[in-house]
Design an enzyme around this catalytic site. Structure first.
Site, PDB file in Angstrom:
ATOM      1  N   GLU A 198     -28.095   7.768  74.005  1.00 15.65           N
ATOM      2  CA  GLU A 198     -28.765   6.676  74.707  1.00 15.65           C
ATOM      3  C   GLU A 198     -29.971   7.131  75.509  1.00 15.65           C
ATOM      4  O   GLU A 198     -30.619   6.303  76.155  1.00 15.65           O
ATOM      5  CB  GLU A 198     -27.776   5.983  75.650  1.00 15.65           C
ATOM      6  N   ARG A 214     -35.099  -3.361  81.411  1.00 18.95           N
ATOM      7  CA  ARG A 214     -34.901  -4.616  80.674  1.00 18.95           C
ATOM      8  C   ARG A 214     -34.617  -5.788  81.592  1.00 18.95           C
ATOM      9  O   ARG A 214     -34.793  -6.948  81.214  1.00 18.95           O
ATOM     10  CB  ARG A 214     -33.741  -4.462  79.681  1.00 18.95           C
ATOM     11  N   CYS A 225     -25.007   1.224  67.357  1.00 16.14           N
ATOM     12  CA  CYS A 225     -24.224   0.118  67.896  1.00 16.14           C
ATOM     13  C   CYS A 225     -24.999  -0.748  68.876  1.00 16.14           C
ATOM     14  O   CYS A 225     -24.429  -1.609  69.531  1.00 16.14           O
ATOM     15  CB  CYS A 225     -22.937   0.617  68.546  1.00 16.14           C
ATOM     16  N   ARG A 276     -14.845   3.133  73.566  1.00 14.45           N
ATOM     17  CA  ARG A 276     -15.749   3.835  74.468  1.00 14.45           C
ATOM     18  C   ARG A 276     -15.106   3.976  75.842  1.00 14.45           C
ATOM     19  O   ARG A 276     -14.572   3.008  76.381  1.00 14.45           O
ATOM     20  CB  ARG A 276     -17.078   3.065  74.591  1.00 14.45           C
ATOM     21  N   ARG A 335     -15.853  -2.096  74.307  1.00 15.35           N
ATOM     22  CA  ARG A 335     -16.391  -1.842  75.645  1.00 15.35           C
ATOM     23  C   ARG A 335     -15.285  -2.012  76.676  1.00 15.35           C
ATOM     24  O   ARG A 335     -14.957  -3.128  77.075  1.00 15.35           O
ATOM     25  CB  ARG A 335     -17.533  -2.806  75.927  1.00 15.35           C
ATOM     26  N   ASN A 386     -29.899  -0.151  72.888  1.00 15.18           N
ATOM     27  CA  ASN A 386     -30.262  -0.946  74.064  1.00 15.18           C
ATOM     28  C   ASN A 386     -30.779  -0.047  75.181  1.00 15.18           C
ATOM     29  O   ASN A 386     -31.814  -0.318  75.790  1.00 15.18           O
ATOM     30  CB  ASN A 386     -29.059  -1.752  74.566  1.00 15.18           C
ATOM     31  N   ASP A 387     -30.060   1.034  75.463  1.00 16.14           N
ATOM     32  CA  ASP A 387     -30.509   1.961  76.506  1.00 16.14           C
ATOM     33  C   ASP A 387     -31.540   2.953  75.988  1.00 16.14           C
ATOM     34  O   ASP A 387     -32.457   3.336  76.720  1.00 16.14           O
ATOM     35  CB  ASP A 387     -29.317   2.709  77.104  1.00 16.14           C
ATOM     36  N   HIS A 444     -18.529 -16.502  82.928  1.00 17.12           N
ATOM     37  CA  HIS A 444     -17.253 -16.803  82.305  1.00 17.12           C
ATOM     38  C   HIS A 444     -17.297 -18.095  81.510  1.00 17.12           C
ATOM     39  O   HIS A 444     -16.629 -18.234  80.482  1.00 17.12           O
ATOM     40  CB  HIS A 444     -16.154 -16.867  83.365  1.00 17.12           C
TER      41      HIS A 444
END
Length: 601
Positions: free
Chosen positions: A429, A463, A500, A331, A295, A452-453, A188
């Site tokens: 993905e 990863r 994306c 999404r 997201r 990414n995936d 955070h």
């Protein structure tokens, strides 16, 4: 001149004097009380809880609207959560523990349930912060809201900086930068630094031990580099980098309102990935033409109760209204594995291959229903699209679409005004989805490649595993062929295809992606201007020749070396700055970069 490499948490270059923040864990006296002392001890505990809630509320009100306020809201709710604090009271009554010990034990047990790995492990810091605040009040130590304000243009250096204190210190406009020994890009404090545009490097090791108050320090929030007591030459280097970055950014933003059209007329949409509605102004300021990925799982994390339909609706409505007639892709929740709300613990041995994303959604239809109802309710406020994550089979797509349509029918029966139709697409993905793209394309309205995936699953690497993270290479020949297969499947069905994942926002890859035939690239808002500059200076013919030559090589090292060298020749300043920064940053510094900030594309 000590040099440290940490995690690049918030972009920008800063030079200033060290202002150390020495905030250690609250000390916890441990002793037993007498039975006759229980009422007084419970009163003392209740008083400390009330003080903590009031302090957090005061800090929150001073921050105004924005993500930093929401984080403080979450902390305030934790401090006043009866299910947690009743347990502490029971320990006082039943085991005759002193209040400080009872609070620490209660929050520690709750924290341990979150585990030691993955995204939720980082949320343990939130529980620690709340318990520390209550204990500080119990023992009479100064709360964070009484922190001394740093001098103008200071660089904060700390072992770690709790969120409430970060909100106070960073929001005042006096701080140039932040360096912490501990932390991650999805903490955070890192999120706050980015929201407030304060350059930050976290996880820098021993910075707080090496630095002294007043020392000169330089940090690069783009690369993770930190120099303590830099020599004059290094200061000049950082100042030059800061000045060049400002000039370059200003020049790039001059093209903000121009389309990304190549010299020979090929147009590519440049959209943005976001986590919070508060990021929309940044999307527009950087020339984003749409939101390619919102997201929604961030609505679920850092809290014990599930978000209501109304909370979903407010977030979606805010984004759609701000974006006007620009498309917005929302999404559906990509929960599961190591991304679960507090209290929902996964015991899967391999979460990345387990019950996550669309699988989790279909197993928990009530969560899906709440979210989709809110989407349909917001559907008349803008150009909404719904995207389903990690679909690997036609059956999953059909089942999800049937539920989406059934929920629309339900709302219409209730008299709710909804759009006649909302496009439904999927994220590609997995290798299975990329290779079956021609069949999946017949059943949906658009594709978005989540590299990414896709890279992770195609190359069989985790990863988050430091031992194999170096194998995560976007220009691997197998990955490029997967993307080609996905684009070909979309073309056969006549549907739009975007990308994306992180690969989309790297200008070094822009011509490769142009040649592959992507219609839209969606990325972090700040990456849009550089990618647009590449597109507007390129020709599709040249890009295709570059890709054809690159794919004649066999090894990923050869492909990457060739592509980067060619891009540097065409865009020397732009590509050199990006690639050199990447080379200096440890490959394992931020193993979960797709979960916060860039969560799970």
């Amino acid at each position: 001149m000590p040099r440290l490499i940490g995690i690049a948490a918030s972009p920008g270059v800063a030079i200033g004097k060290v202002h150390p923040i020495d905030r250690r864990r609250a000390r916890v006296p441990r002793y037993h009380i007498g039975a006759d002392e229980v009422p007084a001890e419970l009163e003392r505990l209740d008083h400390a809880i009330r003080d903590s809630v009031e302090q957090l509320q005061a800090i929150r009100e001073s921050l105004g609207e924005g993500e930093q306020g929401k984080i403080l809201d979450a902390h305030r709710m934790m401090a006043d959560d009866p299910t947690v604090l009743d347990e502490a009271r029971s320990l006082v009554r039943d085991e005759l523990l002193n209040a400080e010990w009872a609070v620490r034990r209660t929050f520690r047990e709750m924290s341990e349930k979150l585990g030691n790995d993955g995204y939720l492990a980082e949320r343990r810091a939130d529980l620690d912060e709340v318990s520390d605040r209550i204990i500080h009040n119990l023992v009479g130590e100064a709360p964070a809201m009484q922190l001394e304000q740093p001098p103008q243009d200071a660089i904060l250096v700390a072992y770690e900086l709790p969120t409430a204190e970060a909100a106070i210190l960073l929001a005042g406009g006096r701080v140039r930068g932040l360096v912490t020994d501990f932390g991650s890009k999805t903490s955070h404090t890192a999120i706050l630094a980015r929201a407030l545009e304060v350059p930050a490097v976290v996880g820098a090791g021993q910075a707080s031990e090496i630095c002294r108050a007043g020392d000169l320090i330089a940090l690069d929030g783009n690369t993770g580099e930190v120099l303590i007591s830099p020599n004059p030459e290094e200061v000049l280097r950082f100042e030059a980098a800061r000045a060049e970055a400002k000039v370059r950014e200003a020049a790039l933003l001059e093209e903000r309102d121009l389309p990304a059209v190549t010299l020979d007329g090929r147009r590519v949409g440049l959209w943005a990935n976001i986590e919070f509605p508060e990021e929309v102004p940044s999307v527009l300021a950087h020339g984003g033409e749409g939101v390619g990925l919102y997201r929604t799982e961030f609505l679920y994390l850092n809290r014990e109760e599930l978000p209501s339909e109304e909370e979903h609706f407010k977030a979606y409505a805010s984004i759609l209204r701000q974006m006007g007639d620009r498309p917005v892709i929302i999404r559906t929740l990509d929960l599961g594995g190591d991304k679960l709300p507090i209290g929902h613990r996964s015991h899967e041995p391999n979460p990345a291959l387990g019950l996550r994303a669309i699988r989790f959604t279909l197993r928990h239809p009530q969560l899906f229903r709440t979210q989709v109802r809110a989407m349909w309710r917001a559907s008349t406020l803008g150009r909404l699209r719904i995207m389903l994550p990690m679909v690997a089979a036609v059956g999953e797509l059909r089942e999800a679409k049937a539920q989406i349509q059934a929920i629309r029918t339900e709302l219409v029966r209730e008299g709710v005004h909804v759009a006649e139709r909302v496009p439904v697409g999927i994220m590609l993905e997995t290798p299975a989805a990329a290779l079956a793209a021609d069949r999946l394309a017949r059943e949906c309205d658009f594709f978005s490649i989540g590299t990414n995936d896709l890279i992770q699953y195609s190359l069989a690497i985790d990863r988050a595993n430091r031992d194999v993270a170096y194998l995560y290479r976007p220009l691997h020949l197998g990955v490029l062929r997967m993307v080609q297969s996905a684009v070909e499947g979309a073309r056969q069905a006549g549907i739009e295809i975007s990308m994306c994942g992180e690969m989309a926002g790297d200008p070094a890859y822009s011509l490769v992606l142009l040649a592959l035939g992507l219609d839209v690239l969606s990325m972090n808002p700040a990456d849009i201007p550089a990618v647009k500059r590449v597109m507007r200076a390129a020709e599709l013919r040249d890009a295709r020749e570059l890709l054809e030559a690159a794919m004649c090589f066999s090894s990923v090292d050869e492909i990457e070396r060739f592509v980067v060298e060619q891009m540097r020749k065409r865009f020397p300043q732009l590509i050199a700055e990006v690639r050199d920064g990447a080379e200096r940053t440890p490959a394992t510094a931020d193993p979960l970069s797709d979960v916060q900030l860039k969560a799970g594309s």
